[in-house]
Write a protein that holds these residues in place. Structure first.
Motif, PDB file in Angstrom:
ATOM      1  N   VAL A 152     -40.227 -87.037 -46.412  1.00 59.54           N
ATOM      2  CA  VAL A 152     -39.527 -86.634 -47.680  1.00 59.54           C
ATOM      3  C   VAL A 152     -37.854 -87.057 -47.375  1.00 59.54           C
ATOM      4  CG1 VAL A 152     -38.637 -84.710 -49.014  1.00 59.54           C
ATOM      5  CG2 VAL A 152     -40.814 -84.362 -47.589  1.00 59.54           C
ATOM      6  N   GLU A 153     -37.159 -87.742 -48.503  1.00 52.72           N
ATOM      7  CA  GLU A 153     -35.896 -88.077 -48.428  1.00 52.72           C
ATOM      8  C   GLU A 153     -34.766 -86.780 -48.868  1.00 52.72           C
ATOM      9  OE1 GLU A 153     -35.679 -91.856 -50.582  1.00 52.72           O
ATOM     10  OE2 GLU A 153     -37.763 -92.520 -49.607  1.00 52.72           O
ATOM     11  N   PRO A 154     -33.628 -86.952 -48.470  1.00 50.76           N
ATOM     12  CA  PRO A 154     -32.928 -86.064 -49.003  1.00 50.76           C
ATOM     13  C   PRO A 154     -32.944 -85.800 -50.421  1.00 50.76           C
ATOM     14  CG  PRO A 154     -31.920 -87.302 -47.146  1.00 50.76           C
ATOM     15  CD  PRO A 154     -32.892 -88.064 -47.530  1.00 50.76           C
ATOM     16  N   ASP A 155     -33.026 -86.500 -51.249  1.00 43.35           N
ATOM     17  CA  ASP A 155     -33.043 -86.462 -52.271  1.00 43.35           C
ATOM     18  C   ASP A 155     -34.157 -85.841 -53.183  1.00 43.35           C
ATOM     19  OD1 ASP A 155     -34.878 -88.547 -52.245  1.00 43.35           O
ATOM     20  OD2 ASP A 155     -33.711 -90.216 -53.688  1.00 43.35           O
ATOM     21  N   GLY A 156     -35.508 -85.672 -52.286  1.00 43.79           N
ATOM     22  CA  GLY A 156     -36.643 -84.985 -52.687  1.00 43.79           C
ATOM     23  C   GLY A 156     -37.803 -85.997 -53.018  1.00 43.79           C
ATOM     24  N   TYR A 157     -37.602 -87.439 -53.139  1.00 40.99           N
ATOM     25  CA  TYR A 157     -38.631 -88.046 -53.154  1.00 40.99           C
ATOM     26  C   TYR A 157     -39.527 -88.281 -51.700  1.00 40.99           C
ATOM     27  CZ  TYR A 157     -37.085 -89.075 -57.764  1.00 40.99           C
ATOM     28  OH  TYR A 157     -37.015 -89.121 -59.403  1.00 40.99           O
ATOM     29  N   LEU A 158     -40.664 -88.444 -51.956  1.00 48.99           N
ATOM     30  CA  LEU A 158     -41.615 -88.516 -50.813  1.00 48.99           C
ATOM     31  C   LEU A 158     -42.751 -89.461 -50.683  1.00 48.99           C
ATOM     32  CD1 LEU A 158     -44.474 -86.622 -51.606  1.00 48.99           C
ATOM     33  CD2 LEU A 158     -42.640 -84.769 -51.923  1.00 48.99           C
ATOM     34  N   SER A 159     -43.300 -89.500 -49.671  1.00 43.72           N
ATOM     35  CA  SER A 159     -44.424 -90.342 -49.665  1.00 43.72           C
ATOM     36  C   SER A 159     -45.290 -89.934 -48.386  1.00 43.72           C
ATOM     37  CB  SER A 159     -44.063 -91.856 -49.473  1.00 43.72           C
ATOM     38  OG  SER A 159     -43.340 -91.991 -48.499  1.00 43.72           O
ATOM     39  N   ASP A 160     -46.777 -90.619 -48.172  1.00 46.96           N
ATOM     40  CA  ASP A 160     -47.542 -90.203 -47.088  1.00 46.96           C
ATOM     41  C   ASP A 160     -46.970 -90.635 -45.878  1.00 46.96           C
ATOM     42  OD1 ASP A 160     -49.853 -90.872 -45.219  1.00 46.96           O
ATOM     43  OD2 ASP A 160     -50.755 -90.195 -46.871  1.00 46.96           O
ATOM     44  N   SER A 161     -46.865 -89.865 -45.003  1.00 44.62           N
ATOM     45  CA  SER A 161     -46.225 -89.943 -43.668  1.00 44.62           C
ATOM     46  C   SER A 161     -46.628 -91.335 -42.849  1.00 44.62           C
ATOM     47  CB  SER A 161     -46.193 -88.830 -42.766  1.00 44.62           C
ATOM     48  OG  SER A 161     -45.548 -87.744 -43.206  1.00 44.62           O
TER      49      SER A 161
END
Length: 314
Positions: A152-161
């Protein structure tokens, strides 16, 4: 919501109070096995008077004389309303309330809860849902599996680790780049244990403005509010009137959220939304408004909204 059997012992006892304009309403809240239910909320209809049961299920509060509907609610149980309770000045009124678990077929879908994650820096995060008895996960995106493991990035966007996902094309395993998401999404079937003691009655034409204001008061940010409005305002077209009941403390009794690393601030809010017929909505029905707690985003912040939509008019 079905009626709950309750053993009512209305004892007009000799204990007169010093304040002649008030009486004591007291009682015990238990489950069907006779065990006390702590932290149940007892509300006196048409007033701001409420009480909370202690560890022994006991509660006590002062009430002006009159005739009241008294509602008792507790997480994991179906609300019960005691109708037309007579309160006489200077006299103690004692009730014994038995709350029941909801029947297996009394289930509502928790629709489209969105979980937003905001770590201070790019972070690998694990999110798991602990479902109570009678609950079942029905949808998720990304795929839930045994939990979400995401970067997860600080702006809230995320992806599979892992940075990739594994799929199948024409019977062959294929590796794809991991897509980015703005939030975690799931849906679940859960017993109807939601509170109906406090909320708002809203007309359809102002729903957008209402949810914009209320979500902001609870502490949701612009993107989160916009996502809610985009999905839910087009869905709410069945009726000209809606009862909107906010759920906060009740959520953990149904779906507990476990996040690692542990967040510094968490905001979870579901709405139970019921369409109302015109007769019900325009009757002299007082629905006490909830007190909205102050929420401050500090450090690693997690926020979540969702809706349980009752599909029948009442």
């Amino acid at each position: 919501m079905g009626k709950i059997p309750v053993l009512l012992v209305l004892a007009l006892i000799t204990a007169a109070l010093p304040a002649e304009d008030y009486a004591t309403l007291s009682g015990v809240v238990c489950n069907e096995s006779g065990m006390p239910i702590p932290y149940a909320t007892i509300r006196v209809g048409g007033t701001d008077i409420h009480a909370t049961s202690d560890e022994d299920g006991y509660f006590e509060t002062l009430v002006p004389p009159g005739v009241y509907d008294v509602t008792c609610s507790a997480p994991g149980y179906v609300d019960f309303t005691l109708k037309d309770l007579l309160i006489i000045a200077g006299i103690r009124s004692t009730v014994h309330i038995t709350l029941r678990r909801p029947p297996d077929d009394q289930v509502l879908t928790v629709e489209k809860p969105n979980i937003y994650l905001y770590p201070p820096q790019t972070t690998d995060v694990t999110v798991r849902l602990e479902m109570a008895d009678g609950c079942a996960l029905t949808r998720s995106d990304p795929t839930y599996g045994d939990g979400w493991n995401v970067t997860v990035e600080p702006d809230g966007y995320l992806s599979d680790s892992r940075g990739y996902i594994v799929g199948e094309v024409e019977g062959k395993e294929v590796i794809f780049d991991a897509p980015r998401y703005g939030y975690l999404f799931y849906e679940a079937d859960a017993p109807d244990v939601w509170q109906r003691g406090r909320g708002w009655i809203i007309t359809r034409d102002v729903l957008g403005d209402f949810f914009t204001s209320i979500l902001g008061e609870y502490g949701f940010a612009d993107r989160e509010v916009d996502d809610f409005l985009e999905y839910w305002t087009p869905r709410l077209t069945e009726s000209s009137f809606y009862a909107v009941y906010p759920q906060t403390d009740e959520i953990d009794a149904v779906v507990e959220l476990r996040v690692e690393p542990e967040p510094d601030s968490v905001l979870r809010l579901f709405f139970l939304i019921e369409p109302l017929d015109e007769t019900t909505a325009t009757a002299d029905w007082y629905l006490p408004e909830p007190v909205i707690p102050k929420f401050e985003r500090q450090g690693f912040t997690v926020v979540e909204w969702g809706v349980c939509l009752a599909d029948t008019l009442r």
